[in-house]
Design a protein around this motif. Structure first.
Motif, PDB file in Angstrom:
ATOM      1  N   SER A  15      46.437  46.531  51.752  1.00 28.56           N
ATOM      2  CA  SER A  15      46.546  46.570  50.301  1.00 28.56           C
ATOM      3  C   SER A  15      47.800  47.330  49.896  1.00 28.56           C
ATOM      4  CB  SER A  15      45.303  47.249  49.725  1.00 28.56           C
ATOM      5  OG  SER A  15      45.290  47.161  48.333  1.00 28.56           O
ATOM      6  N   GLY A  16      48.549  46.748  48.951  1.00 27.49           N
ATOM      7  CA  GLY A  16      49.766  47.389  48.476  1.00 27.49           C
ATOM      8  C   GLY A  16      51.029  46.869  49.109  1.00 27.49           C
ATOM      9  N   HIS A  85      46.435  42.808  46.893  1.00 28.55           N
ATOM     10  CA  HIS A  85      45.146  43.478  46.802  1.00 28.55           C
ATOM     11  C   HIS A  85      44.078  42.553  47.387  1.00 28.55           C
ATOM     12  CE1 HIS A  85      46.474  46.957  44.536  1.00 28.55           C
ATOM     13  NE2 HIS A  85      47.254  46.150  43.842  1.00 28.55           N
ATOM     14  N   PRO A  86      42.928  43.101  47.728  1.00 25.15           N
ATOM     15  CA  PRO A  86      41.892  42.262  48.341  1.00 25.15           C
ATOM     16  C   PRO A  86      41.558  40.993  47.552  1.00 25.15           C
ATOM     17  CG  PRO A  86      41.320  44.561  48.615  1.00 25.15           C
ATOM     18  CD  PRO A  86      42.559  44.528  47.742  1.00 25.15           C
ATOM     19  N   ARG A 113      46.222  31.263  55.490  1.00 27.71           N
ATOM     20  CA  ARG A 113      45.054  32.090  55.164  1.00 27.71           C
ATOM     21  C   ARG A 113      45.526  33.531  55.036  1.00 27.71           C
ATOM     22  NH1 ARG A 113      40.489  31.034  53.115  1.00 27.71           N
ATOM     23  NH2 ARG A 113      40.238  29.297  54.569  1.00 27.71           N
ATOM     24  N   LEU A 114      45.437  34.091  53.835  1.00 25.31           N
ATOM     25  CA  LEU A 114      45.833  35.478  53.588  1.00 25.31           C
ATOM     26  C   LEU A 114      44.595  36.339  53.441  1.00 25.31           C
ATOM     27  CD1 LEU A 114      47.791  37.798  52.829  1.00 25.31           C
ATOM     28  CD2 LEU A 114      47.693  36.974  50.467  1.00 25.31           C
ATOM     29  N   THR A 115      44.548  37.400  54.221  1.00 26.02           N
ATOM     30  CA  THR A 115      43.480  38.381  54.111  1.00 26.02           C
ATOM     31  C   THR A 115      44.103  39.735  53.834  1.00 26.02           C
ATOM     32  OG1 THR A 115      42.097  37.168  55.699  1.00 26.02           O
ATOM     33  CG2 THR A 115      41.503  39.460  55.255  1.00 26.02           C
ATOM     34  N   VAL A 116      43.707  40.359  52.739  1.00 20.45           N
ATOM     35  CA  VAL A 116      44.226  41.662  52.357  1.00 20.45           C
ATOM     36  C   VAL A 116      43.113  42.689  52.565  1.00 20.45           C
ATOM     37  CG1 VAL A 116      45.320  43.036  50.559  1.00 20.45           C
ATOM     38  CG2 VAL A 116      45.684  40.559  50.627  1.00 20.45           C
ATOM     39  N   THR A 117      43.404  43.681  53.388  1.00 29.58           N
ATOM     40  CA  THR A 117      42.359  44.676  53.708  1.00 29.58           C
ATOM     41  C   THR A 117      42.572  45.971  52.920  1.00 29.58           C
ATOM     42  OG1 THR A 117      43.664  45.541  55.540  1.00 29.58           O
ATOM     43  CG2 THR A 117      42.143  43.723  56.029  1.00 29.58           C
TER      44      THR A 117
END
Lengths: 117, 112
Positions: A15-16, A85-86, A113-117
């Protein structure tokens, strides 16, 4: 048919941070490309139209400062998700119009596929 | 905004059966396209239709551009397990924009 590639096919980021996704037309030139977002079990949602050599046109509700699009050549458009951000986690798909004598057809990339942790 | 009504939402059929799905709109479209999307992949173009009344085949797939330019159907004959996926219709509306309007998709399940 025409071939569109995307890179990366998947990405995980914190995140960020910012993430850049590339979309390339491999065997044709594309003055117009499109960026879509797709949520699970839903249809494609158009985010913006990417025009070579000019500013992208964003759909209503899409933050242009968050989703930066650059279409610097006839075969490459990039989407940068800034300060991710998530809630930005999603499947992002690009497409490009390939023109023929009759009209044009829109071909899609394989998606990122984007995954934001 | 313009919308495409795609039906059915889902279908469960036996291998070998024929399948039909359609899209309708209240407004006129210049082009109709049919795509298939597998899980985790981008949509793949199956058939493109450019003219009212046009009937086009691609192997076991047949699609038609409605005479009124407000509808299109896709038929799949003799279905096989690899036909499983989500089928989307898409149309280019009048007005010159190159953007497509998409239906919500038809999820096809084929039982062997």
């Amino acid at each position: 048919g025409a071939v569109v590639s995307q890179h990366p096919s998947w990405v995980i980021c914190k995140s960020g941070t910012s993430v850049k996704i590339e979309c390339r037309s491999l065997d044709f030139q594309a003055t117009t490309m499109f960026w879509y977002r797709q949520f699970p079990k839903q249809s494609l949602m158009l985010m913006a139209t990417s025009n070579e050599g000019s500013k992208a046109t964003y759909e209503q509700g899409v933050e242009k400062d968050k989703f930066l699009i650059n279409h610097a050549s006839l075969t490459l458009s990039t989407l940068t998700v800034t300060s991710a951000h998530p809630e930005d986690s999603s499947f992002y798909i690009c497409s490009a119009n390939a023109y023929s004598a009759r009209s044009y057809e829109q071909y899609f990339g394989p998606g990122t596929r984007l995954t934001v942790t | 905004g313009q919308q495409l009504n795609q039906s059915p939402q889902s279908m469960f059929i036996q291998e070998g059966e024929d399948v039909s799905m359609n899209c309708t709109s209240s407004s006129i479209f210049n082009t109709w396209l049919w795509y298939k999307q597998d899980p985790g992949e981008g949509p793949v173009l199956l058939i493109a239709l450019y003219k009212a009344g046009e009937l086009t085949s691609n192997g076991r797939l047949t699609a038609q551009f409605g005479i009124t330019r407000k509808d299109s159907f896709l038929n799949i004959s003799a279905s096989i397990p690899s036909d499983v996926g989500i089928y989307f219709c898409a149309g280019q509306p009048q007005g010159g924009s190159e953007k497509l309007v998409f239906g919500k998709g038809t999820k096809l399940t084929v039982n062997p």
